[in-house]
Design an enzyme around this catalytic site. Structure first.
Site, PDB file in Angstrom:
ATOM      1  N   GLY A   1      12.183   0.857  14.971  1.00 20.40           N
ATOM      2  CA  GLY A   1      12.236   0.156  13.901  1.00 20.40           C
ATOM      3  C   GLY A   1      13.337  -0.242  12.962  1.00 20.40           C
ATOM      4  O   GLY A   1      14.300  -0.174  13.918  1.00 20.40           O
ATOM      5  N   GLY A  14      17.490  -8.649  16.931  1.00 23.00           N
ATOM      6  CA  GLY A  14      17.224  -8.410  18.471  1.00 23.00           C
ATOM      7  C   GLY A  14      16.016  -8.021  18.812  1.00 23.00           C
ATOM      8  O   GLY A  14      15.454  -8.543  19.893  1.00 23.00           O
ATOM      9  N   HIS A  15      15.444  -7.377  17.955  1.00 25.62           N
ATOM     10  CA  HIS A  15      13.937  -6.729  17.832  1.00 25.62           C
ATOM     11  C   HIS A  15      13.033  -8.009  18.188  1.00 25.62           C
ATOM     12  O   HIS A  15      12.142  -8.049  18.990  1.00 25.62           O
ATOM     13  CB  HIS A  15      13.547  -5.768  16.871  1.00 25.62           C
ATOM     14  N   LYS A  39      21.267  -4.806  25.204  1.00 25.75           N
ATOM     15  CA  LYS A  39      22.117  -3.951  24.518  1.00 25.75           C
ATOM     16  C   LYS A  39      22.020  -2.624  25.046  1.00 25.75           C
ATOM     17  O   LYS A  39      23.083  -1.843  24.848  1.00 25.75           O
ATOM     18  CB  LYS A  39      21.656  -4.073  23.143  1.00 25.75           C
ATOM     19  N   ARG A  58      21.745   0.543  13.237  1.00 32.18           N
ATOM     20  CA  ARG A  58      22.535   1.677  12.784  1.00 32.18           C
ATOM     21  C   ARG A  58      23.736   0.880  12.299  1.00 32.18           C
ATOM     22  O   ARG A  58      24.528   1.636  11.544  1.00 32.18           O
ATOM     23  CB  ARG A  58      23.109   2.521  13.819  1.00 32.18           C
TER      24      ARG A  58
HETATM   25  P1  AMP Z   1      15.880   0.509  19.203  1.00 29.80           P
HETATM   26  O1  AMP Z   1      14.927   0.221  17.728  1.00 29.80           O
HETATM   27  O2  AMP Z   1      17.369   0.338  18.709  1.00 29.80           O
HETATM   28  O3  AMP Z   1      15.162   1.589  20.019  1.00 29.80           O
HETATM   29  O4  AMP Z   1      15.863  -0.854  20.054  1.00 29.80           O
HETATM   30  C1  AMP Z   1      14.358  -1.220  20.480  1.00 29.80           C
HETATM   31  C2  AMP Z   1      14.377  -2.183  21.558  1.00 29.80           C
HETATM   32  O5  AMP Z   1      15.320  -3.413  20.686  1.00 29.80           O
HETATM   33  C3  AMP Z   1      15.530  -1.954  22.604  1.00 29.80           C
HETATM   34  O6  AMP Z   1      14.874  -2.341  23.928  1.00 29.80           O
HETATM   35  C4  AMP Z   1      16.813  -2.534  22.417  1.00 29.80           C
HETATM   36  O7  AMP Z   1      17.656  -2.720  23.661  1.00 29.80           O
HETATM   37  C5  AMP Z   1      16.418  -3.739  21.897  1.00 29.80           C
HETATM   38  N1  AMP Z   1      17.593  -4.295  20.984  1.00 29.80           N
HETATM   39  C6  AMP Z   1      18.327  -3.473  20.266  1.00 29.80           C
HETATM   40  N2  AMP Z   1      19.372  -3.978  19.507  1.00 29.80           N
HETATM   41  C7  AMP Z   1      19.297  -5.132  20.188  1.00 29.80           C
HETATM   42  C8  AMP Z   1      20.181  -6.543  20.406  1.00 29.80           C
HETATM   43  N3  AMP Z   1      21.005  -6.635  19.382  1.00 29.80           N
HETATM   44  N4  AMP Z   1      19.695  -7.780  21.010  1.00 29.80           N
HETATM   45  C9  AMP Z   1      18.769  -7.345  22.039  1.00 29.80           C
HETATM   46  N5  AMP Z   1      17.919  -6.307  22.012  1.00 29.80           N
HETATM   47  C10 AMP Z   1      18.218  -5.263  21.381  1.00 29.80           C
END
Ligand code: AMP
Length: 285
Positions: free
Chosen positions: A31, A36-37, A149, A187
């Site tokens: 979340g 990116g998400h 990432k 973050r």
């Molecule tokens: P997280 O919410 O941080 O666990 O990320 C969820 C998904 O989004 C994971 O597969 C991450 O690798 C991807 N993600 C997070 N940041 C980025 C970004 N800057 N570019 C592409 N994918 C991302």
């Protein structure tokens, strides 16, 4: 977009979607969504009948001194963003729904964890593999989308899917960055303004190392130079700055293999990670 908190409800709904011939693209997240998400949702949208995104800050993947409590959360904002990006289902379970009192069985990752984040965050990837095993079983996607990432995570999930025989295609998606190059991360909001200004040097350092390796410098020499650059441009503590083979995450023995150059830097409240993957058939070094 349907918002579902219960495992059994989601199962029933998705079983019906599958019976109607829909394939499911799955985007697991914690979340506090950013571009990116959303790029993962867009990719999933292109290739599947149904897109499911999960939002779950998974306690199992946080160490006792890590930022589980401080991890940013804003479900109302996330709902709007996920809907706009084209998700069909948002799965948003509580910790109790996912684990009950406490998990009685967890998954242990044996390979590709003795370096990078696996080394600095003991048990982190066991927590990731455990929650993904559950989510894969609950959702039954045809494809699952992960950002590069978290390149070590992608390498480990490849092993999880292979070893546990999940009939799932893993899709790795390119890193989305701010205009100045900082990799987007939920973050980032927990950086002070000084730290935010310095954090740009993480990606600059990685790009410099890539350029040096591409122009023939050995990975060791390029990393040594990069370390000097990072030390002099940020007060954050360098947790690691390493070049390894990718996706094996072993020391580089063949200069023609794909290489990951990855960094983690600890700031006052936040630990940031970033990487570049270098693929070339040309001999280097
Ligand atoms: P997280 O919410 O941080 O666990 O990320 C969820 C998904 O989004 C994971 O597969 C991450 O690798 C991807 N993600 C997070 N940041 C980025 C970004 N800057 N570019 C592409 N994918 C991302």
């Amino acid at each position: 977009m349907k918002i579902v908190n219960r495992i059994d409800e989601l199962r029933t709904m998705l079983t019906e979607e599958k019976a109607n011939g829909k394939t499911i693209g799955f985007v697991p997240t914690m979340g506090y969504l950013h571009e990116g998400h959303l790029s993962l949702i867009h990719e999933a949208r292109k290739e599947n009948g149904i897109v499911v995104i999960s939002i779950f800050v998974n306690p199992l993947q946080f160490g006792p001194d890590e930022d589980f409590d401080q991890y940013p959360r804003n479900i109302e904002r996330d709902e709007a963003l996920a809907r706009e990006a084209g998700a069909d289902y948002l799965f948003y379970p509580t910790v109790a729904e996912m684990y009950g009192e406490r998990p009685t069985v967890t998954v242990k990752v044996h390979e590709r964890t003795d370096c990078l984040c696996g080394k600095s965050r003991p048990g982190h990837f066991d927590g990731v593999a455990t929650v993904l095993t559950k989510l894969f079983n609950i959702i039954g996607p045809a494809r699952a989308y992960f950002g590069l990432k978290d390149a070590q995570q992608v390498a480990i999930v490849e092993g999880l899917i292979h070893d546990f025989n999940f009939p799932i295609e893993l899709v790795g998606v390119e890193i989305k960055r701010e205009e100045d190059g900082l990799a987007l991360s939920s973050r980032n909001v927990n950086l002070t303004s000084d730290e935010r200004a310095e954090a740009v040097h993480i990606s600059r350092c990685l790009f410099k190392i890539k350029e040096a390796i591409d122009s023939g410098m050995t990975p060791e020499a390029a990393i040594a130079e990069g370390r000097g650059y990072l030390h002099s441009h940020t007060a954050g503590t360098i947790d690691y700055l390493e070049a390894l083979s990718y996706p094996e995450l072993k020391p580089i023995t063949d200069v023609r293999e794909a290489i990951i150059v990855a960094a983690a830097v600890q700031y006052s409240k936040v630990r940031l990670i970033d990487n570049v993957i270098i693929k070339t058939e040309q001999p280097r070094g």
